[in-house]
Design an enzyme around this catalytic site. Structure first.
Site, PDB file in Angstrom:
ATOM      1  N   TYR A 452      -0.300  -5.466  -4.077  1.00 48.67           N
ATOM      2  CA  TYR A 452       0.449  -6.034  -3.016  1.00 48.67           C
ATOM      3  C   TYR A 452       1.486  -6.912  -3.418  1.00 48.67           C
ATOM      4  O   TYR A 452       1.693  -7.077  -4.583  1.00 48.67           O
ATOM      5  CB  TYR A 452      -0.576  -6.723  -2.165  1.00 48.67           C
ATOM      6  CG  TYR A 452      -1.460  -8.036  -2.681  1.00 48.67           C
ATOM      7  CD1 TYR A 452      -2.552  -8.326  -2.079  1.00 48.67           C
ATOM      8  CD2 TYR A 452      -1.020  -8.472  -3.848  1.00 48.67           C
ATOM      9  CE1 TYR A 452      -3.464  -9.306  -2.539  1.00 48.67           C
ATOM     10  CE2 TYR A 452      -1.865  -9.405  -4.528  1.00 48.67           C
ATOM     11  CZ  TYR A 452      -3.128  -9.876  -3.862  1.00 48.67           C
ATOM     12  OH  TYR A 452      -3.884 -11.153  -4.334  1.00 48.67           O
ATOM     13  N   GLU A 453       2.431  -7.416  -2.403  1.00 51.74           N
ATOM     14  CA  GLU A 453       3.656  -8.201  -2.756  1.00 51.74           C
ATOM     15  C   GLU A 453       4.634  -7.260  -3.143  1.00 51.74           C
ATOM     16  O   GLU A 453       5.331  -7.655  -4.344  1.00 51.74           O
ATOM     17  CB  GLU A 453       3.460  -9.538  -3.405  1.00 51.74           C
ATOM     18  CG  GLU A 453       2.191 -10.222  -2.792  1.00 51.74           C
ATOM     19  CD  GLU A 453       2.327 -10.679  -1.516  1.00 51.74           C
ATOM     20  OE1 GLU A 453       3.645 -10.438  -0.960  1.00 51.74           O
ATOM     21  OE2 GLU A 453       1.558 -10.941  -0.748  1.00 51.74           O
ATOM     22  N   GLY A 454       4.705  -5.872  -2.930  1.00 54.54           N
ATOM     23  CA  GLY A 454       5.324  -5.074  -3.327  1.00 54.54           C
ATOM     24  C   GLY A 454       4.922  -4.465  -4.669  1.00 54.54           C
ATOM     25  O   GLY A 454       4.483  -5.103  -5.707  1.00 54.54           O
TER      26      GLY A 454
END
Length: 606
Positions: A452-454
Site C-alpha cells: 500500500y501507498e504505492g
C-alpha cells in the site's frame, strides 16, 4: 511470550552522536530551544507508553480483530482506552504547529515516536498515524476557515483523519477514479467550508481499502476524498480534493449532523487485523473543496508522501520487534552442539545463537534495522530543515533530498522488513509458525507494507523515472556530494579503508548505471520499468553504506573506551559491508540486463 523494549540507546546514538541534531536545530527558528535533554525525556516517556500501553494489545488485537455491524466498526478490546490515554498525554500534538494547539517539536522527534509505536502495535498506530497526515495536508492546502475548524481537533486527537483514494477498478492509477462531486449553490467559486451552505459539494461514489475509515476511537472522522467535478478533464489533471467529515461540524467546532458517508464493509485481511480497512460509500455526502479545483492530487501528495515515510517506519518498527524476539529466543533455545566445540557444558545442547547461520540471520536484521534508523532519522531532519530553515537554498536542498529518498524509505525498508520478520520466524523454527509465539503475526503485518501507498515497484519507478532521470540526476548528484565529502575526509585513514573503499566504489557504479539506463530509455521507455526495482535496491544500499560508514567512524573512535555498544556497532558495520552490500553486484547486473528478456516473449508464452 512476545516482548518489546524501546531501543532508546540506539535512537539516542543516531540523533546525538551521528546526526548531532541539537546543533542543526539551533539553525531552525522554531526549534532553537530544543536540546538533547528535552528530546531524551520525550522519547523515554514515549518508550514507556509504547511498552506498557500499546504493545500489550498487539497480539490480542490481532486475534480479536475489528467487528462490523450496520455501518459501525468496533475496534479490539483495549484499543479505545489506549487511544484515550494517547490523546490525554498529548502525543498526537507532538510535532504540530502551536497555532493549532500543537507542541511544535521537530519532525525527527515524532519520527522516533512512530518507530516505537509501530514496533509495539502497527495496527493500532495506523489510526493516529493517518490523522497526522490529514493534519499536514490541510495545514499546507486548507483555507483559513478549514484550518481553524479542523486542525485543532486533529491536533488534539479528538478527531481522526483518513485519505480516500482507491476505488475497486483503480489502485495506483488514480486517473481512472469515478467518484463525483456535484456543487451546491455557490460552490463552484470554491467558497466556504464546514457549515457553509454555499460552499458545499455532494459526493457520490465508493472507495475501498480505506485504513481507519470507520472506528470507535474518536468522536469524528475527517475523510480527505479525491473526486471529479462535472467539468473535470480526464486523467489525473481532473482530480479535486474534498473534506468529507463523518459528522458535519457545527459553527463552534462541535459535532453536528451525520453526513452521508458510511462504511459498507470491512476487509478480512492477512494481517493488521486490529485496523479497520473499510469500504466507504458516499451517497451524496457533503464535502468541501481543499485547494483549487482539479488540483487535488497535488494537495493529496502532501498526505501521500507523509504516509509513504510512515510506511517505511512501519517496516522499521516491525523489524525491530521481530529482531528483539528472535535474539531472545536464540539465546534461550538449545539445539545441537556448536561445530567448533561445546559452548554450554552444563546443558545437553548449546543455545542456537552459537550456530553461524543463526548469527547471519540476527546480524542481517540488526544491520538493516540500525541502517534504517540512521537513514530515516536523517530524512526526518531534512523535513525539519525543509520547513523551518531560514535560508531558501537550504530549504530547497533539503526538499530535494526528501523528494529523492522518500520512495527509497518506503520500498527499501519494507522489503527489508519482510525479510527480517521472515528471518525471525526461521530462528523460532516450528514455534515461529504457530500463533502462540507472536512471530507469525509480524510476517503477516509486514507483508501489506510492500503493497500500500504505492507498491514498491511504483516507488522504484518514481525514484528512477521521476526523481533521477526526470531532472538528469541533479538530486542524486546532490546526495552523491555528501558521499564524496565523506570519502575525501576519511579515505586516507587506514582504519576506514574497509568502509570507505566499497562506499566510493558503489557511488561510482551508481553514476555509471544511471547514465546507462538513461541512454537506453531514450530509445525504449520500457528500459526504465525493467531496471527500476533492482535500481532502487542499489540506491538503498548506497544510502545505507553511507550511514554505516559514518557510524563505523564513530564506533572506531569510541570503541577503545570499552563500551560494548560501540564494539557491537563496529561489528555490525563490518557484517553489513561484508555480507549485505555485495547484493548490489547482482542487482546492478539485473538492472543492466535490459527490457528484452521481459518484453520480447509473446503473452501466449506465459
Amino acid at each position: 511470550m512476545a516482548q518489546y523494549r524501546a531501543p532508546l540507546r540506539d535512537i539516542q546514538f543516531v540523533l546525538h552522536e551521528l546526526l548531532q541534531v541539537e546543533t542543526h536545530l539551533r539553525e531552525l527558528p522554531p526549534h532553537t530551544e530544543v536540546d538533547a535533554d528535552t528530546i531524551n525525556q520525550v522519547l523515554e516517556e514515549a518508550g514507556r507508553f509504547c511498552q506498557e500501553v500499546v504493545f500489550p494489545l498487539n497480539a490480542s488485537g490481532d486475534r480479536e480483530g475489528c467487528t462490523y455491524a450496520d455501518g459501525a466498526v468496533r475496534t479490539p478490546a483495549g484499543f479505545k482506552g489506549a487511544y484515550r490515554h494517547f490523546v490525554e498525554a498529548g502525543w498526537p500534538s507532538l510535532a504540530c504547529d502551536r497555532e493549532y494547539g500543537g507542541q511544535g517539536l521537530p519532525v525527527l522527534v515524532n519520527n522516533a515516536l512512530y518507530e516505537m509505536l509501530n514496533a509495539a502495535n502497527q495496527a493500532w498506530t495506523m489510526y493516529p498515524g493517518l490523522s497526522h497526515g490529514a493534519y499536514e495536508c490541510l495545514a499546507a492546502h486548507g483555507r483559513d476557515r478549514e484550518k481553524r475548524l479542523y486542525l485543532p481537533k486533529l491536533v488534539s486527537g479528538e478527531w481522526s483523519g483518513t485519505m480516500c483514494l482507491t476505488e475497486a477498478h483503480c489502485g495506483t492509477d488514480l486517473g481512472l477514479l469515478r467518484t463525483k462531486a456535484m456543487p451546491e449553490a455557490g460552490a463552484e467559486a470554491g467558497a466556504g467550508t464546514g457549515t457553509d451552505e454555499a460552499g458545499a459539494y455532494r459526493l457520490t461514489g465508493t472507495k475501498i481499502f480505506i485504513s481507519s475509515g470507520e472506528h470507535d476511537l474518536a468522536e469524528n472522522i475527517v475523510h480527505l476524498v479525491l473526486a471529479r467535478l462535472p467539468d473535470a478533464p480526464a486523467g489525473t489533471k481532473g482530480i479535486s480534493l474534498f473534506i468529507v467529515p463523518k459528522f458535519v461540524p457545527t459553527a463552534d467546532g462541535g459535532v453536528g449532523e451525520r453526513n452521508a458517508v458510511r462504511c459498507g464493509a470491512i476487509e478480512h485481511k492477512m494481517g493488521i487485523h486490529g485496523n479497520a480497512t473499510c469500504v466507504i460509500n458516499l451517497d451524496g455526502a457533503r464535502g468541501w473543496l481543499v485547494g483549487e479545483p482539479h488540483r487535488g492530487l497535488n494537495a493529496m501528495f502532501v498526505m501521500m508522501n507523509t504516509a509513504r515515510l510512515g510506511v517505511g517506519m512501519q517496516g522499521l518498527g516491525l523489524s525491530e520487534v521481530a529482531y528483539q524476539n528472535a535474539l531472545a529466543y536464540a539465546k534461550e533455545r538449545i539445539q545441537m552442539r556448536s561445530l567448533s566445540g561445546v559452548k554450554a557444558p552444563d546443558k545437553p545442547a548449546d543455545p542456537i545463537i552459537v550456530h553461524p547461520d543463526v548469527r547471519r540471520i540476527l546480524l542481517t536484521q540488526k544491520a538493516y534495522i540500525e541502517g534504517a534508523r540512521a537513514f530515516t532519522s536523517w530524512l526526518a531532519l531534512q523535513i525539519d530543515r525543509m520547513t523551518a530553515h531560514p535560508d531558501a537554498q537550504e530549504r530547497r536542498e533539503a526538499a530535494d533530498m526528501v523528494a529523492l529518498l522518500t520512495p527509497v524509505a518506503k520500498a527499501f525498508l519494507t522489503d527489508n522488513a519482510f525479510e527480517s520478520t521472515s528471518h525471525a520466524m526461521q530462528v523460532f523454527g516450528g514455534y515461529g509458525y504457530i500463533r502462540e509465539t507472536g512471530v507469525e503475526q509480524y510476517v503477516r503485518d509486514a507483508r501489506i507494507n510492500m503493497i500500500y501507498e504505492g507498491t514498491n515497484a511504483v516507488q522504484a519507478l518514481d525514484l528512477l523515472g521521476r526523481k533521477v532521470l526526470g531532472d538528469m540526476g541533479a538530486k542524486l548528484k546532490t546526495f552523491g556530494k555528501l558521499i564524496e565529502a565523506f570519502v575525501d575526509e576519511e579515505g586516507i585513514k587506514p582504519d576506514m579503508q574497509e568502509f570507505v573503499n566499497p562506499l566510493a566504489d558503489l557511488g561510482t557504479k551508481v553514476q555509471k548505471l544511471t547514465m546507462e539506463i538513461g541512454m537506453k530509455a531514450m530509445a525504449n521507455p520500457d528500459e526504465v520499468g525493467a531496471a527500476a526495482v533492482p535500481y532502487l535496491r542499489v540506491v538503498g544500499h548506497l544510502v545505507f553504506a553511507y550511514f554505516w560508514a559514518r557510524m563505523a567512524r564513530i564506533a572506531l573512535d569510541q570503541a577503545p573506551g570499552g563500551d560494548p555498544f560501540y564494539r557491537a556497532k563496529l561489528a555490525t558495520a563490518r557484517f553489513y559491508f561484508a555480507r549485505l552490500l555485495p547484493e548490489t553486484a547482482a542487482q546492478i547486473r539485473m538492472a543492466r540486463a535490459g527490457a528484452s528478456t521481459l518484453m520480447d516473449p509473446d503473452e501466449t508464452l506465459f
